[in-house]
Design an enzyme around this catalytic site. Structure first.
Site, PDB file in Angstrom:
ATOM      1  N   GLY A   1     -16.182  30.093  -7.892  1.00  0.00           N
ATOM      2  CA  GLY A   1     -15.328  30.796  -8.848  1.00  0.00           C
ATOM      3  C   GLY A   1     -15.953  30.791 -10.236  1.00  0.00           C
ATOM      4  O   GLY A   1     -16.555  29.805 -10.641  1.00  0.00           O
TER       5      GLY A   1
ATOM      6  N   VAL B   1     -29.575  27.066 -20.825  1.00  0.00           N
ATOM      7  CA  VAL B   1     -30.683  26.714 -19.939  1.00  0.00           C
ATOM      8  C   VAL B   1     -31.892  27.600 -20.243  1.00  0.00           C
ATOM      9  O   VAL B   1     -33.022  27.123 -20.391  1.00  0.00           O
ATOM     10  CB  VAL B   1     -30.263  26.861 -18.454  1.00  0.00           C
ATOM     11  N   THR B   2     -31.649  28.900 -20.367  1.00  0.00           N
ATOM     12  CA  THR B   2     -32.749  29.841 -20.593  1.00  0.00           C
ATOM     13  C   THR B   2     -33.475  29.538 -21.899  1.00  0.00           C
ATOM     14  O   THR B   2     -34.705  29.401 -21.941  1.00  0.00           O
ATOM     15  CB  THR B   2     -32.203  31.282 -20.632  1.00  0.00           C
TER      16      THR B   2
ATOM     17  N   ARG C   1     -19.118  33.967  -3.024  1.00  0.00           N
ATOM     18  CA  ARG C   1     -19.117  32.907  -2.012  1.00  0.00           C
ATOM     19  C   ARG C   1     -19.952  33.460  -0.847  1.00  0.00           C
ATOM     20  O   ARG C   1     -19.650  34.498  -0.307  1.00  0.00           O
ATOM     21  CB  ARG C   1     -17.698  32.561  -1.580  1.00  0.00           C
TER      22      ARG C   1
ATOM     23  N   ASP D   1     -17.671  22.041  -6.911  1.00  0.00           N
ATOM     24  CA  ASP D   1     -17.995  21.066  -5.876  1.00  0.00           C
ATOM     25  C   ASP D   1     -18.757  21.696  -4.701  1.00  0.00           C
ATOM     26  O   ASP D   1     -19.796  21.186  -4.263  1.00  0.00           O
ATOM     27  CB  ASP D   1     -16.676  20.459  -5.359  1.00  0.00           C
TER      28      ASP D   1
ATOM     29  N   THR E   1     -16.330  24.785 -13.394  1.00  0.00           N
ATOM     30  CA  THR E   1     -15.116  25.164 -12.666  1.00  0.00           C
ATOM     31  C   THR E   1     -13.935  24.795 -13.539  1.00  0.00           C
ATOM     32  O   THR E   1     -13.954  23.748 -14.182  1.00  0.00           O
ATOM     33  CB  THR E   1     -14.987  24.435 -11.311  1.00  0.00           C
TER      34      THR E   1
ATOM     35  N   ASP F   1     -11.175  23.775 -12.694  1.00  0.00           N
ATOM     36  CA  ASP F   1     -10.286  22.766 -12.109  1.00  0.00           C
ATOM     37  C   ASP F   1     -10.580  21.325 -12.521  1.00  0.00           C
ATOM     38  O   ASP F   1      -9.757  20.438 -12.315  1.00  0.00           O
ATOM     39  CB  ASP F   1     -10.319  22.870 -10.588  1.00  0.00           C
TER      40      ASP F   1
ATOM     41  N   ASP G   1     -12.402  19.162 -11.174  1.00  0.00           N
ATOM     42  CA  ASP G   1     -12.293  18.237 -10.033  1.00  0.00           C
ATOM     43  C   ASP G   1     -13.639  18.021  -9.327  1.00  0.00           C
ATOM     44  O   ASP G   1     -13.768  18.295  -8.141  1.00  0.00           O
ATOM     45  CB  ASP G   1     -11.259  18.774  -9.032  1.00  0.00           C
TER      46      ASP G   1
ATOM     47  N   ARG H   1      -5.739  23.135  -6.834  1.00  0.00           N
ATOM     48  CA  ARG H   1      -5.392  22.964  -5.441  1.00  0.00           C
ATOM     49  C   ARG H   1      -5.408  21.486  -5.061  1.00  0.00           C
ATOM     50  O   ARG H   1      -4.535  20.997  -4.378  1.00  0.00           O
ATOM     51  CB  ARG H   1      -6.388  23.750  -4.564  1.00  0.00           C
TER      52      ARG H   1
ATOM     53  N   LEU I   1      -5.497  34.917 -14.468  1.00  0.00           N
ATOM     54  CA  LEU I   1      -5.492  34.854 -15.922  1.00  0.00           C
ATOM     55  C   LEU I   1      -6.224  33.627 -16.443  1.00  0.00           C
ATOM     56  O   LEU I   1      -6.906  33.656 -17.469  1.00  0.00           O
ATOM     57  CB  LEU I   1      -4.016  34.732 -16.313  1.00  0.00           C
TER      58      LEU I   1
END
Lengths: 321, 321, 321, 321
Positions: free
Chosen positions: D12, D24-25, D73, D104, D126, D128, D130, D172, D252
């Protein structure tokens, strides 16, 4: 002669309601009147829940979303007894006229109160922009900009994933929010209650535009046209390769600080409401028609019904492809 | 017959310029034309700096501030030789008509090019809203909302410190931004170039309103009315107890994603520009007058000059006190 | 044993102060204490201007900029008599401990009150992030994000005009805001009080980077490093072709709804302040050091002085070129 | 010796990914390396879809949401053949090391590539938050602030209608977003996957707090704890008088310009990734642990698992009541 006016907000809240409360209160006081604020809409009238408003008590609220006076949908006011109670409370408190800020349903309520003998004025306040007597309702511009900001975020994700992003916006009976935000965000398709389009047509349009070069698209759906969920299900079934996603913006669209336009229009509507009452007018809705601030008696309001612009609708699709 | 149009942005950038570039390009292609984008305004015409625009190359720009085509103020274009070079480049490249997006000065440039024989259309794009031929210029609504957001922040500090916050906004010749943002933020005073007010009168008004109950105030100053710095100096000298502060918003006001209104108007202006050219029209400025999108020939444009609304000016002060 | 605490905000206001007032009040009440809010900082202590705070009176303020309790810089409190009066008022009102939310100067004031015998705790609240005893002060994250948003707008204009945009931000003694916002916006150069750089070096760096390929640049200047105006004048004189512009962000940076981080930290600081007092602690500043919430006695605070990160400073210039 | 690195974004999208690509570049080029950008994540590796990145091509992207390199993905990469193809493409193109920006799952993919012999580094990206090996992932701070802004709008409506507003946010497997935004917005309750709470307990807590004085409440629900829809249904059935409403924020939360913190951390993570590779390190995830930027080998990453702060969880409910 009018000496004291009441003011309430009713129905769904909308950005600009506080600016209108400030505008009515300050302009009325500037003209020598006193102002009573009624809490929780028509319910507050029935139960006598109110507070005196002053220049000071409406200071520092112009930029706040929601409504200081709170709002509610009143079951009791739908009954004759309820309205009678409301009327009696207004009489007892020497309130000579009532300013109602709200949408279509609130205006109908005001009209029924007027029938009992109390002069009322309605200031249009609803994000949906779907009231007769005006081309503009307070909250509409803010809501459209809130949708636009949300879609600008969603577009980041959609274009990173080459996906079709479906966004459901408010608008049960009218496509104003969907059309204007769709035009502003450069949506590929806009679905509005005023236009019948099949899900197959939606899909075909997207397929066509993706054939050319597009890899991500925005579809704006007014809740009154079709459920965003149905669009998602259809696309998932028939075009999983488009990687469709759905966001339902919901209550997000109702809050927030009013946009410049909403805050300004609130002031102009407030001024007109008070001036109209002072000049002997009553039982009318304030509105903006062809860029002029006008008052239209409830009895004539159905002559001024506005709908989405056909040219804009076609233009979205011409530019979006 | 028109087959290929050129498009450039000129003068100060304004939010909505990219939306207009997208609109002109896509609508022109929808109508079967090809589009050449000229870089850095009139300078690009003179030096032949351009790129073909496609539906794709204007994708993903509708919500971006500034201008993809860049802009500049061209000294060379002010000379006859410069303009002749520009004209010859347009001829050589088979460009049948030129769409200029910019303010008053850019429109005058377009008019001079038209005199050499190339049809031009100007789309109003400037945050100042001060062009003849239209009541609305692209970027204006965004700028006013940017000012409003800034003042909403400044108000937090002003009211925490019981201070007078002076905010200088753009507007060299016109008070549009100052008046509309002042009305929207609930300013106590608005200073605009169109109205002469002495610093003593400003101070007296503030003293009067603080006597009643106010402890903090917002003063919006258009740069063309008086320098914010002069207001600050005067207040510090005569009313240090009001704890005056100054913020000059500056270039902040020119950037940012276009508001919904600016993005929508950009599409409508773009459509009108292309349709007008295709119907044989030329040498005109597109505008919004009484809520209608119109094209006014440069030669008649001075008949349609708009100025700030007197009623709104008075209303700010009636509500702000 | 502590039964009643006082709370005040002092010095410049900062986003998150209201969240801290809410946090202290609610957490103290949760622990069985009562809370008195003192108005206008130390002035309110001296003149006995206060109000009882309840769970309800601090409802709906967590997201508001500024400070509900107002703030001021008190001349009287700088005198021994002033502080004595403040102390006596606290005694008379049975206030067992005082929580001060503010910057370095406010902490020094709290320390002097402590010397008179009233336990105090300082919660760091200033956008400048320049207090000993903590790596983080309330308001800092919001201010940096406000600067970032402003620069994102200014960049639109700078890149449309191929210009060098100079942006002056707050930071009289420390470059925290300048460095973090410069890093976040991708500035080419950051000027901070901690590093001496000549205007010629600034210009040379810009010339070098424009030679490579850059056509527009952002220069972030902390007010304490050099005046933005001086940078502008130098660039205009020596490199007019770079088309330099200046924006001084000013008071804009002090207001606005707190960011998530500021609102969260306000709660954690508040909890620590109350818990520390209840466990017998006093005369200390709350802070975040290496990501832990700690209380450091005023007497040891100078051991924990933090300054800008050298690596980040170098990195901005490595990435910006 | 490393001369050329590849970079891709996977899973995502998250705000700050573009800032990391830029970091990085530019930092790699500053250190004398060349950089190849791979499109659409692992799919691009398999199909050889890439483009050389330069200082210039990553200019003007630091503040943009989403990812310039796009993301997807990849089903094919889950197969051995797919990974073998990816490995061969890297070999053929003389790419000495690969930097993966993602969550992850993307890290697990990088680990598998490493097993084939190509050094990889993962930068956590990400919303999240996590991932093992870090307390902070790029996009998290922006997402929390986006939720906060949304809830600030929703609160206007909730408090105008005296209603319970349920807001479902992403998460999640982890309650980070829910807890931090809940703390920042002053929610009454936060529901997270890490804590089992029955709907009856939620309702009881709300009833209790409304008994005291509250009339409106915010409930933040992480999608992984319970469906917002279930909470709504329960409340409607058992406490219709609380007038519950639901908003599901959805996609959103994934877009938007990165916050200052995300943009800054992106630069620091990027620097560490390149420095680590240049010092001979490989097959590790970059992270922030106890406020330090570190690299942890994939093989040790499970030693550094972080979870929501118990104290913050309790504090929300102590302050929210």
């Amino acid at each position: 002669m009018i000496k004291k006016i009441g003011i309430l907000t009713s129905g769904g809240d909308a950005p600009g309601m506080n600016a209108a409360i400030r505008g009515v209160t300050r302009y009325a006081m500037y003209k020598g009147l006193t102002v009573e604020g009624i809490l929780r809409g028509y319910d507050g009238l029935i139960h006598g829940d109110s507070t005196a408003l002053t220049r000071r008590s409406v200071g520092g609220i112009i930029h706040r979303g929601g409504t200081l006076l709170k709002t509610a949908r009143s079951e009791e006011f739908r009954t004759e007894e309820g309205r009678q109670k409301a009327y009696e409370w207004l009489q007892k408190n020497h309130i000579d006229a009532l300013v109602v800020i709200g949408g279509d349903g609130s205006m109908k309520g005001a009209e029924k109160l007027s029938a009992l003998g109390i002069p009322t004025i309605t200031i249009p306040g609803t994000i949906d922009n779907d009231m007769p007597g005006t081309e503009y309702t307070l909250g509409y511009d803010t809501a459209v900009n809130t949708v636009l900001e949300a879609v600008n975020r969603i577009r980041d994700t959609a274009s990173s994933h080459d996906r079709v992003a479906i966004v459901e916006v408010m608008g049960r009976h009218a496509g104003f929010i969907a059309l204007e935000s769709g035009m502003a965000c450069g949506a590929e398709i806009v679905l509005v209650p005023e236009k019948k389009v099949t899900l197959k047509e939606v899909a075909d349009h997207l397929v066509e535009s993706h054939k050319q070069w597009k890899m991500s698209s925005i579809v704006i759906v007014a809740e009154g046209a079709v459920s965003g969920c149905d669009v998602l299900t259809y696309m998932k079934q028939h075009h999983p390769e488009m990687n469709p996603s759905l966001t339902v913006l919901g209550y997000l669209q109702r809050g927030g600080a009013p946009s410049a336009r909403d805050a300004k229009m609130a002031g102009l509507f407030a001024q007109k409401a008070v001036d109209y009452l002072l000049s002997g007018g009553k039982d009318a809705v304030i509105g903006s028609i062809h860029d002029k601030i006008v008052a239209t008696p409830y009895t004539e309001v159905d002559k001024y019904k506005f709908t989405i612009d056909e040219n804009e609708y076609d233009l979205v699709h011409a530019l979006g492809t």
